[in-house]
Every structure is written in C-alpha cells, then in structure tokens.
Write a protein that holds these residues in place. Structure first.
Motif, PDB file in Angstrom:
ATOM      1  N   PRO A 203      -4.203  13.936   0.528  1.00  0.00           N
ATOM      2  CA  PRO A 203      -4.169  14.581  -0.896  1.00  0.00           C
ATOM      3  C   PRO A 203      -3.222  14.631  -1.905  1.00  0.00           C
ATOM      4  CG  PRO A 203      -3.406  16.074   0.808  1.00  0.00           C
ATOM      5  CD  PRO A 203      -4.186  15.077   1.822  1.00  0.00           C
ATOM      6  N   VAL A 204      -2.067  14.355  -1.601  1.00  0.00           N
ATOM      7  CA  VAL A 204      -1.010  14.261  -1.953  1.00  0.00           C
ATOM      8  C   VAL A 204      -0.687  12.846  -2.475  1.00  0.00           C
ATOM      9  CG1 VAL A 204       1.284  14.460  -2.485  1.00  0.00           C
ATOM     10  CG2 VAL A 204       0.382  15.389  -0.626  1.00  0.00           C
ATOM     11  N   ALA A 205      -1.511  11.618  -2.157  1.00  0.00           N
ATOM     12  CA  ALA A 205      -1.645  10.216  -2.671  1.00  0.00           C
ATOM     13  C   ALA A 205      -3.008  10.732  -4.180  1.00  0.00           C
ATOM     14  CB  ALA A 205      -2.107   9.179  -1.734  1.00  0.00           C
ATOM     15  N   VAL A 206      -4.238  11.588  -3.522  1.00  0.00           N
ATOM     16  CA  VAL A 206      -4.862  11.401  -4.901  1.00  0.00           C
ATOM     17  C   VAL A 206      -4.370  11.952  -6.109  1.00  0.00           C
ATOM     18  CG1 VAL A 206      -7.381  11.756  -5.046  1.00  0.00           C
ATOM     19  CG2 VAL A 206      -6.480  11.513  -3.296  1.00  0.00           C
ATOM     20  N   GLN A 207      -3.822  13.250  -5.917  1.00  0.00           N
ATOM     21  CA  GLN A 207      -3.840  14.114  -6.482  1.00  0.00           C
ATOM     22  C   GLN A 207      -2.025  12.902  -7.529  1.00  0.00           C
ATOM     23  OE1 GLN A 207      -2.317  17.589  -4.560  1.00  0.00           O
ATOM     24  NE2 GLN A 207      -3.396  17.732  -4.809  1.00  0.00           N
ATOM     25  N   MET A 208      -1.820  12.712  -6.864  1.00  0.00           N
ATOM     26  CA  MET A 208      -0.260  12.078  -7.665  1.00  0.00           C
ATOM     27  C   MET A 208      -0.477  10.838  -8.102  1.00  0.00           C
ATOM     28  SD  MET A 208       2.759  11.575  -5.322  1.00  0.00           S
ATOM     29  CE  MET A 208       4.219  10.980  -6.746  1.00  0.00           C
ATOM     30  N   GLY A 209      -2.388   9.650  -7.704  1.00  0.00           N
ATOM     31  CA  GLY A 209      -2.796   9.041  -8.572  1.00  0.00           C
ATOM     32  C   GLY A 209      -3.410   9.150  -9.952  1.00  0.00           C
ATOM     33  N   LYS A 210      -4.129  10.331  -9.560  1.00  0.00           N
ATOM     34  CA  LYS A 210      -4.845  11.232 -10.364  1.00  0.00           C
ATOM     35  C   LYS A 210      -4.250  11.390 -11.718  1.00  0.00           C
ATOM     36  CE  LYS A 210      -7.362  14.394 -12.658  1.00  0.00           C
ATOM     37  NZ  LYS A 210      -9.092  15.794 -12.124  1.00  0.00           N
ATOM     38  N   GLN A 211      -2.918  12.167 -11.761  1.00  0.00           N
ATOM     39  CA  GLN A 211      -2.013  12.337 -12.545  1.00  0.00           C
ATOM     40  C   GLN A 211      -1.510  11.352 -13.774  1.00  0.00           C
ATOM     41  OE1 GLN A 211       0.217  15.842 -10.472  1.00  0.00           O
ATOM     42  NE2 GLN A 211      -0.300  16.889 -12.259  1.00  0.00           N
ATOM     43  N   ALA A 212      -1.314   9.898 -12.518  1.00  0.00           N
ATOM     44  CA  ALA A 212      -0.704   9.046 -12.759  1.00  0.00           C
ATOM     45  C   ALA A 212      -1.412   7.586 -14.041  1.00  0.00           C
ATOM     46  CB  ALA A 212       0.011   8.080 -11.739  1.00  0.00           C
ATOM     47  N   TYR A 213      -2.202   8.160 -13.069  1.00  0.00           N
ATOM     48  CA  TYR A 213      -4.078   7.284 -13.736  1.00  0.00           C
ATOM     49  C   TYR A 213      -3.665   7.588 -15.909  1.00  0.00           C
ATOM     50  CZ  TYR A 213      -8.396   4.908 -15.233  1.00  0.00           C
ATOM     51  OH  TYR A 213      -9.549   4.883 -15.940  1.00  0.00           O
ATOM     52  N   TYR A 214      -3.856   9.235 -15.044  1.00  0.00           N
ATOM     53  CA  TYR A 214      -4.595   9.444 -17.180  1.00  0.00           C
ATOM     54  C   TYR A 214      -3.172   9.269 -17.922  1.00  0.00           C
ATOM     55  CZ  TYR A 214      -8.792  11.628 -16.097  1.00  0.00           C
ATOM     56  OH  TYR A 214      -9.578  11.249 -15.781  1.00  0.00           O
ATOM     57  N   MET A 215      -1.526   9.568 -17.511  1.00  0.00           N
ATOM     58  CA  MET A 215      -0.458   9.091 -17.999  1.00  0.00           C
ATOM     59  C   MET A 215      -0.041   7.382 -18.658  1.00  0.00           C
ATOM     60  SD  MET A 215       2.272  10.224 -18.894  1.00  0.00           S
ATOM     61  CE  MET A 215       2.300  11.818 -18.232  1.00  0.00           C
ATOM     62  N   MET A 216      -0.444   6.972 -17.483  1.00  0.00           N
ATOM     63  CA  MET A 216      -1.045   5.362 -18.042  1.00  0.00           C
ATOM     64  C   MET A 216      -2.375   4.385 -18.629  1.00  0.00           C
ATOM     65  SD  MET A 216       0.198   3.806 -14.217  1.00  0.00           S
ATOM     66  CE  MET A 216      -0.816   4.347 -13.060  1.00  0.00           C
ATOM     67  N   ASN A 217      -2.337   5.368 -18.985  1.00  0.00           N
ATOM     68  CA  ASN A 217      -4.456   5.178 -19.647  1.00  0.00           C
ATOM     69  C   ASN A 217      -3.062   4.921 -21.098  1.00  0.00           C
ATOM     70  OD1 ASN A 217      -6.563   3.822 -20.051  1.00  0.00           O
ATOM     71  ND2 ASN A 217      -6.753   6.526 -20.816  1.00  0.00           N
ATOM     72  N   ASP A 218      -2.381   5.649 -21.076  1.00  0.00           N
ATOM     73  CA  ASP A 218      -1.846   6.400 -22.740  1.00  0.00           C
ATOM     74  C   ASP A 218      -0.511   5.405 -22.483  1.00  0.00           C
ATOM     75  OD1 ASP A 218      -4.109   8.294 -23.169  1.00  0.00           O
ATOM     76  OD2 ASP A 218      -2.660  10.045 -22.537  1.00  0.00           O
ATOM     77  N   LEU A 219      -0.006   4.001 -21.702  1.00  0.00           N
ATOM     78  CA  LEU A 219       0.637   3.578 -22.031  1.00  0.00           C
ATOM     79  C   LEU A 219       0.641   1.771 -22.540  1.00  0.00           C
ATOM     80  CD1 LEU A 219       3.424   4.929 -19.695  1.00  0.00           C
ATOM     81  CD2 LEU A 219       3.453   5.882 -21.910  1.00  0.00           C
ATOM     82  N   ASP A 220       1.640   1.585 -23.347  1.00  0.00           N
ATOM     83  CA  ASP A 220       1.773   0.509 -23.206  1.00  0.00           C
ATOM     84  C   ASP A 220       1.761  -0.761 -21.851  1.00  0.00           C
ATOM     85  OD1 ASP A 220       4.290  -0.968 -23.361  1.00  0.00           O
ATOM     86  OD2 ASP A 220       4.480   0.974 -24.475  1.00  0.00           O
ATOM     87  N   TYR A 221       1.485  -1.875 -22.024  1.00  0.00           N
ATOM     88  CA  TYR A 221       0.607  -2.866 -20.826  1.00  0.00           C
ATOM     89  C   TYR A 221       2.157  -2.330 -19.652  1.00  0.00           C
ATOM     90  CZ  TYR A 221      -0.360  -6.097 -17.210  1.00  0.00           C
ATOM     91  OH  TYR A 221      -0.663  -6.390 -15.551  1.00  0.00           O
TER      92      TYR A 221
END
Length: 259
Positions: A203-221
């Motif tokens: 659960p920790v990996a999934v939750q941290m991973g989901k939040q990171a995905y949406y954050m990274m989606n708005d950042l440059d490479y």
C-alpha cells in the motif's frame, strides 16, 4: 459515512462508492458532487482502504450535470461557484493517494465521461456509450475536458468536445480512455479482480507511486527524473520496502506493515 446521493461500502481493503440517483441517471446534482467528494476524501484517510471503485446505480454510470439546477442561478459568479462544486471530485481524484477505478455501464456523458477520465483506471461494460455531450444543450464540457485531454490525443479529445457525439465502449478502449471492456454481467467481478490485483501489493508503494506519477506528469523531463529519484529513495526507507525485499529473497508472501 452517511450520504444522501451516494452509498459507501467497504469490503476488506476495497471500498465501493455508488452514485445513487438512479431516477436521474446519476447526474451530478450539487448534492451528489458534494457526497462523492466527501466520500473520496474520507476513504483516502482510511488506512485500511487500498482501492476505491466508483459505480452508478440503475441504468447508467452518470449522464452529466443535473440541468434542472441551471435555473437556480443568475450571475456569472454564482455559476462559477456552482460548477466549481461539480468539478471538485476531479481535483480530489488526482490529489488523493488511494487508486480509484471507474466501473461504468449504460451511459457516461458530460461529467460522467469526465469522471471516467479522472479516475486512475476504468472498466466499461459492453454497450456503454460515452460522450462530451454538452454542446447539444448550448454548453461545453470544459471541466471534463481537463481529464480528457490528459487521457486522449488532441484530435480524439477535440472530436468528443466539439461534436458532442457518443462513442462506444470499444472505441473508448481503442483510444486508451479505459483499461477494460467486459460483458455487462461481469462488470462488478472484473472490476473487483482489477482492484484486488492492486490491493495485494504494497500500500505504501502504490500510494507514493500514484502521487509521484501525477506530480511528475506536470514536470519537464530532467526535473521529473530528479523528483523520481527523491521519491524512490524515500520509498526505500519504508517498512514496506524492507518487508517486500526480504519476502522476495526468502521466497515467501510479504506481510505489509503499512505506515
């Protein structure tokens, strides 16, 4: 969890929110939008809940915004406050840590297709119709356009938004708007199976991973990679990471400690 326009059920680590205005095809009234947003927020605070499913009662997932409320307002400021309430769940879905799956059937139109697009994953019943239908009544699906443009190509998104026409479940799958199309009678079972495949993971990996995905989606490479390194390093220090790796090396099933 007592709501008027939605019901909430928790079974183990999986919770189901049911949009419960079947007499109005689960259109977004102010009350439904408020209840959906409140249920999502409350479930996200529940450490036992690892996956949330959103479904609709009756013959449809959701047919959009309840247009009977349109006449309750006069000024642009009042309409902005009204539509802001309608779209609040779209924001919550992206910012919450818990994965959310849409299980849609019948029709998912206007705010309904926006809700499908805003959820992390989506499963459709065969025969489901989807569309950004607001131009047919002199409006435009501006709120739903935001999650749609992040799920579709520009041409696909604009075709939906400009024509207001419905697409079928197979087209939605082909376009990448949804993950599965299943027989109508299997919608619940197939969605639960997908939810369980997530819930059994850390659960920790999934939750941290989901939040990171949406954050990274708005950042440059480059910035996204730097952010990913920070988040992965943080994840490496958690009890779930230690247990998962130990279990893998010991050839046993992990027992996730959680936070």
């Amino acid at each position: 969890m007592a709501y008027e326009a939605a019901t909430v059920d928790i079974d183990g680590h999986i919770s189901t929110i049911t949009l419960n205005r079947p007499e109005a095809m689960n259109t977004f009234s102010t009350g439904l939008a408020h209840d959906l947003d409140g249920a999502l927020r409350e479930l996200d605070e529940n450490d036992d809940v690892r996956v949330v499913i959103i479904e609709g009662a009756g013959k449809a997932f959701s047919a959009g915004i309840d247009l009977t409320e349109h006449g309750d307002f006069d000024t642009q400021r009042e309409y902005k406050r009204w539509v802001g309430q309608m779209e609040k769940p779209f924001q919550t879905l992206v910012h919450m840590r818990t994965p959310v799956i849409a299980a849609a059937h019948g029709h998912a139109a206007a705010n309904g297709i926006g809700l499908v697009a805003a959820c992390d994953l989506a499963v459709l019943a065969e025969g489901t119709k989807l569309g950004a239908t607001a131009p047919k009544v002199g409006l435009f699906c501006m709120g739903p356009a935001v999650p749609l443009m992040r799920s579709l190509t520009q041409k696909q998104c604009l075709e939906l938004l400009l024509t207001g026409e419905l697409i079928d479940a197979e087209t939605a799958l082909d376009w990448g708007l949804v993950n599965r199309v299943v027989p109508k009678d299997d919608l619940r079972e197939e969605t639960i199976a997908l939810a369980e495949s997530i819930a059994e993971k850390s659960p920790v990996a999934v939750q941290m991973g989901k939040q990171a995905y949406y954050m990274m989606n708005d950042l440059d490479y480059d910035t996204a990679l730097e952010y990913s390194n920070e988040q992965f390093a943080s994840l490496c220090t958690t009890g779930d990471a230690n247990e998962g790796i130990d279990a893998f090396l010991d050839k046993r099933e992990p027992e996730w400690p959680g936070k």
